[in-house]
Scaffold this motif. Structure first.
Motif, PDB file in Angstrom:
ATOM      1  N   TYR A  36      18.159  40.229 -84.424  1.00 61.66           N
ATOM      2  CA  TYR A  36      17.059  40.768 -85.053  1.00 61.66           C
ATOM      3  C   TYR A  36      15.608  40.155 -84.430  1.00 61.66           C
ATOM      4  O   TYR A  36      14.766  41.084 -83.879  1.00 61.66           O
ATOM      5  CB  TYR A  36      16.621  40.924 -86.678  1.00 61.66           C
ATOM      6  N   PHE A  37      15.756  38.986 -84.393  1.00 60.90           N
ATOM      7  CA  PHE A  37      14.440  38.018 -83.714  1.00 60.90           C
ATOM      8  C   PHE A  37      14.626  38.433 -82.270  1.00 60.90           C
ATOM      9  O   PHE A  37      13.629  38.532 -81.525  1.00 60.90           O
ATOM     10  CB  PHE A  37      14.658  36.636 -84.157  1.00 60.90           C
ATOM     11  N   HIS A  38      15.800  38.485 -81.655  1.00 58.62           N
ATOM     12  CA  HIS A  38      16.028  38.801 -80.050  1.00 58.62           C
ATOM     13  C   HIS A  38      15.118  40.254 -79.840  1.00 58.62           C
ATOM     14  O   HIS A  38      14.344  40.116 -78.989  1.00 58.62           O
ATOM     15  CB  HIS A  38      17.355  38.552 -79.637  1.00 58.62           C
ATOM     16  N   TRP A  39      15.414  41.222 -80.693  1.00 59.70           N
ATOM     17  CA  TRP A  39      15.121  42.377 -80.464  1.00 59.70           C
ATOM     18  C   TRP A  39      13.625  42.636 -80.600  1.00 59.70           C
ATOM     19  O   TRP A  39      12.734  43.182 -80.019  1.00 59.70           O
ATOM     20  CB  TRP A  39      15.536  43.411 -81.423  1.00 59.70           C
ATOM     21  N   ARG A  40      13.045  41.775 -81.499  1.00 58.19           N
ATOM     22  CA  ARG A  40      11.600  41.648 -81.873  1.00 58.19           C
ATOM     23  C   ARG A  40      10.720  41.043 -80.628  1.00 58.19           C
ATOM     24  O   ARG A  40       9.720  41.505 -80.420  1.00 58.19           O
ATOM     25  CB  ARG A  40      11.192  40.988 -83.388  1.00 58.19           C
ATOM     26  N   GLN A  41      11.494  39.940 -80.103  1.00 54.76           N
ATOM     27  CA  GLN A  41      11.152  39.268 -78.893  1.00 54.76           C
ATOM     28  C   GLN A  41      10.979  40.164 -77.666  1.00 54.76           C
ATOM     29  O   GLN A  41       9.972  40.241 -77.049  1.00 54.76           O
ATOM     30  CB  GLN A  41      11.773  38.150 -78.763  1.00 54.76           C
ATOM     31  N   LEU A  42      11.989  41.071 -77.592  1.00 53.71           N
ATOM     32  CA  LEU A  42      11.866  42.104 -76.569  1.00 53.71           C
ATOM     33  C   LEU A  42      10.922  43.033 -76.646  1.00 53.71           C
ATOM     34  O   LEU A  42      10.191  43.425 -75.691  1.00 53.71           O
ATOM     35  CB  LEU A  42      13.179  42.758 -76.398  1.00 53.71           C
ATOM     36  N   GLU A  43      10.678  43.427 -77.978  1.00 57.56           N
ATOM     37  CA  GLU A  43       9.453  44.266 -78.337  1.00 57.56           C
ATOM     38  C   GLU A  43       8.227  43.415 -77.972  1.00 57.56           C
ATOM     39  O   GLU A  43       7.183  44.228 -77.667  1.00 57.56           O
ATOM     40  CB  GLU A  43       9.531  44.754 -79.835  1.00 57.56           C
ATOM     41  N   ALA A  44       7.796  42.322 -78.334  1.00 60.76           N
ATOM     42  CA  ALA A  44       6.785  41.713 -78.222  1.00 60.76           C
ATOM     43  C   ALA A  44       6.404  41.575 -76.520  1.00 60.76           C
ATOM     44  O   ALA A  44       5.315  41.864 -76.151  1.00 60.76           O
ATOM     45  CB  ALA A  44       6.736  40.040 -78.486  1.00 60.76           C
ATOM     46  N   TRP A  45       7.254  41.200 -75.611  1.00 66.84           N
ATOM     47  CA  TRP A  45       7.463  41.266 -74.278  1.00 66.84           C
ATOM     48  C   TRP A  45       6.959  42.742 -73.860  1.00 66.84           C
ATOM     49  O   TRP A  45       6.115  42.762 -73.009  1.00 66.84           O
ATOM     50  CB  TRP A  45       8.753  41.010 -73.579  1.00 66.84           C
ATOM     51  N   ARG A  46       7.625  43.834 -74.299  1.00 67.34           N
ATOM     52  CA  ARG A  46       7.226  45.013 -73.783  1.00 67.34           C
ATOM     53  C   ARG A  46       5.713  45.304 -74.241  1.00 67.34           C
ATOM     54  O   ARG A  46       4.987  46.015 -73.317  1.00 67.34           O
ATOM     55  CB  ARG A  46       8.027  46.145 -74.470  1.00 67.34           C
ATOM     56  N   ASN A  47       5.430  44.942 -75.327  1.00 70.49           N
ATOM     57  CA  ASN A  47       3.830  45.531 -75.732  1.00 70.49           C
ATOM     58  C   ASN A  47       3.015  44.479 -74.890  1.00 70.49           C
ATOM     59  O   ASN A  47       2.120  44.993 -74.536  1.00 70.49           O
ATOM     60  CB  ASN A  47       3.908  44.874 -77.217  1.00 70.49           C
ATOM     61  N   PHE A  48       3.305  43.169 -74.770  1.00 69.82           N
ATOM     62  CA  PHE A  48       2.399  42.324 -73.747  1.00 69.82           C
ATOM     63  C   PHE A  48       2.305  42.878 -72.269  1.00 69.82           C
ATOM     64  O   PHE A  48       1.404  42.935 -71.777  1.00 69.82           O
ATOM     65  CB  PHE A  48       3.421  40.900 -73.734  1.00 69.82           C
ATOM     66  N   VAL A  49       3.443  43.242 -71.709  1.00 75.34           N
ATOM     67  CA  VAL A  49       3.343  43.881 -70.483  1.00 75.34           C
ATOM     68  C   VAL A  49       2.599  45.047 -70.386  1.00 75.34           C
ATOM     69  O   VAL A  49       1.622  45.204 -69.543  1.00 75.34           O
ATOM     70  CB  VAL A  49       4.833  44.192 -69.910  1.00 75.34           C
ATOM     71  N   VAL A  50       2.849  46.061 -71.370  1.00 78.67           N
ATOM     72  CA  VAL A  50       1.640  47.398 -71.445  1.00 78.67           C
ATOM     73  C   VAL A  50       0.333  47.058 -71.682  1.00 78.67           C
ATOM     74  O   VAL A  50      -0.531  47.681 -71.095  1.00 78.67           O
ATOM     75  CB  VAL A  50       2.668  48.278 -72.335  1.00 78.67           C
ATOM     76  N   SER A  51       0.086  46.118 -72.592  1.00 71.49           N
ATOM     77  CA  SER A  51      -1.246  45.824 -72.918  1.00 71.49           C
ATOM     78  C   SER A  51      -1.999  45.155 -71.831  1.00 71.49           C
ATOM     79  O   SER A  51      -3.049  45.604 -71.350  1.00 71.49           O
ATOM     80  CB  SER A  51      -1.150  44.714 -74.235  1.00 71.49           C
ATOM     81  N   TRP A  52      -1.308  44.560 -71.127  1.00 70.72           N
ATOM     82  CA  TRP A  52      -1.843  43.864 -69.756  1.00 70.72           C
ATOM     83  C   TRP A  52      -2.101  44.783 -68.546  1.00 70.72           C
ATOM     84  O   TRP A  52      -3.110  44.806 -67.893  1.00 70.72           O
ATOM     85  CB  TRP A  52      -1.109  42.495 -69.115  1.00 70.72           C
ATOM     86  N   GLY A  53      -1.066  45.775 -68.329  1.00 74.77           N
ATOM     87  CA  GLY A  53      -1.360  46.826 -67.732  1.00 74.77           C
ATOM     88  C   GLY A  53      -2.516  47.605 -68.069  1.00 74.77           C
ATOM     89  O   GLY A  53      -3.172  47.972 -66.922  1.00 74.77           O
ATOM     90  N   TYR A  54      -2.627  48.100 -69.135  1.00 69.97           N
ATOM     91  CA  TYR A  54      -3.607  48.933 -69.744  1.00 69.97           C
ATOM     92  C   TYR A  54      -4.844  48.389 -69.173  1.00 69.97           C
ATOM     93  O   TYR A  54      -5.789  48.937 -68.934  1.00 69.97           O
ATOM     94  CB  TYR A  54      -3.376  49.248 -71.403  1.00 69.97           C
ATOM     95  N   TYR A  55      -5.053  46.875 -69.829  1.00 69.98           N
ATOM     96  CA  TYR A  55      -6.501  46.325 -69.719  1.00 69.98           C
ATOM     97  C   TYR A  55      -6.631  45.959 -68.330  1.00 69.98           C
ATOM     98  O   TYR A  55      -7.879  45.959 -67.899  1.00 69.98           O
ATOM     99  CB  TYR A  55      -6.686  45.027 -70.734  1.00 69.98           C
ATOM    100  N   ALA A  56      -5.789  45.825 -67.361  1.00 67.15           N
ATOM    101  CA  ALA A  56      -6.076  45.574 -65.931  1.00 67.15           C
ATOM    102  C   ALA A  56      -6.894  46.608 -65.386  1.00 67.15           C
ATOM    103  O   ALA A  56      -7.472  46.498 -64.761  1.00 67.15           O
ATOM    104  CB  ALA A  56      -4.645  45.254 -65.435  1.00 67.15           C
ATOM    105  N   LEU A  57      -5.987  47.754 -65.804  1.00 64.33           N
ATOM    106  CA  LEU A  57      -6.584  49.251 -65.191  1.00 64.33           C
ATOM    107  C   LEU A  57      -7.985  49.478 -65.746  1.00 64.33           C
ATOM    108  O   LEU A  57      -8.844  49.927 -65.079  1.00 64.33           O
ATOM    109  CB  LEU A  57      -5.758  50.244 -65.617  1.00 64.33           C
TER     110      LEU A  57
END
Length: 153
Positions: A36-57
């Motif tokens: 479960y913690f591994h899955w949550r960490q993968l979700e944190a990474w996905r949100n991190f990447v998308v957020s950085w992408g969005y705000y860079a644009l």
């Protein structure tokens, strides 16, 4: 709890727009916790990447809807590559942004005086701790970290 905190903070700060928090209770068997913690960490990474992408644009002058449209359907590695081309190295950013944080309780001993026995005594107490530098949970270090955390609580 999340609703209460959001309401209390909104009132305390006298904000016109309410603040919202996310909170979850997840019932797991002990052996399910690492996955479960591994899955949550993968979700944190996905949100991190998308957020950085969005705000860079957005910082490049792209409108909200257009930024969201450009990211829709993109794979994480594609957004990662786009950011790298803009000079943003996600791997160099703080671990807490990439992986999240852990808030847990930790036992510690305190010394005190027992007025009934008239003696100094040692007692165990728990205090809330924060860990902002958590390892990847699928790594050896991460597995050991989680095992220690699970067995401690």
């Amino acid at each position: 709890m999340a609703s209460f905190l959001g309401s209390a903070l909104t009132i305390r700060l006298r904000l016109e727009t309410p603040i919202a928090f996310d909170s979850r209770l997840v019932a797991l068997q002990k052996e399910e916790v690492p996955e479960y913690f591994h899955w949550r960490q993968l979700e944190a990474w996905r949100n991190f990447v998308v957020s950085w992408g969005y705000y860079a644009l957005r910082n490049a002058g792209v409108e909200k809807d257009e930024a969201a449209k450009r990211l829709k359907g993109k794979k994480e590695w594609e957004i990662h590559e786009m950011l790298f081309e803009k000079g943003i190295n996600l791997a160099a950013l703080p671990a807490w942004q990439r992986r999240g944080i852990i808030i847990s309780k930790k036992e510690h001993e305190i010394s005190g005086f027992n007025p009934i026995s008239g003696k100094e005594v040692e007692s165990l107490r728990r205090k809330i701790t924060q860990n902002w530098e958590i390892p990847k949970f699928k790594s050896e270090e991460g597995i050991a970290f989680l095992e220690k955390l699970i067995n401690r609580n």
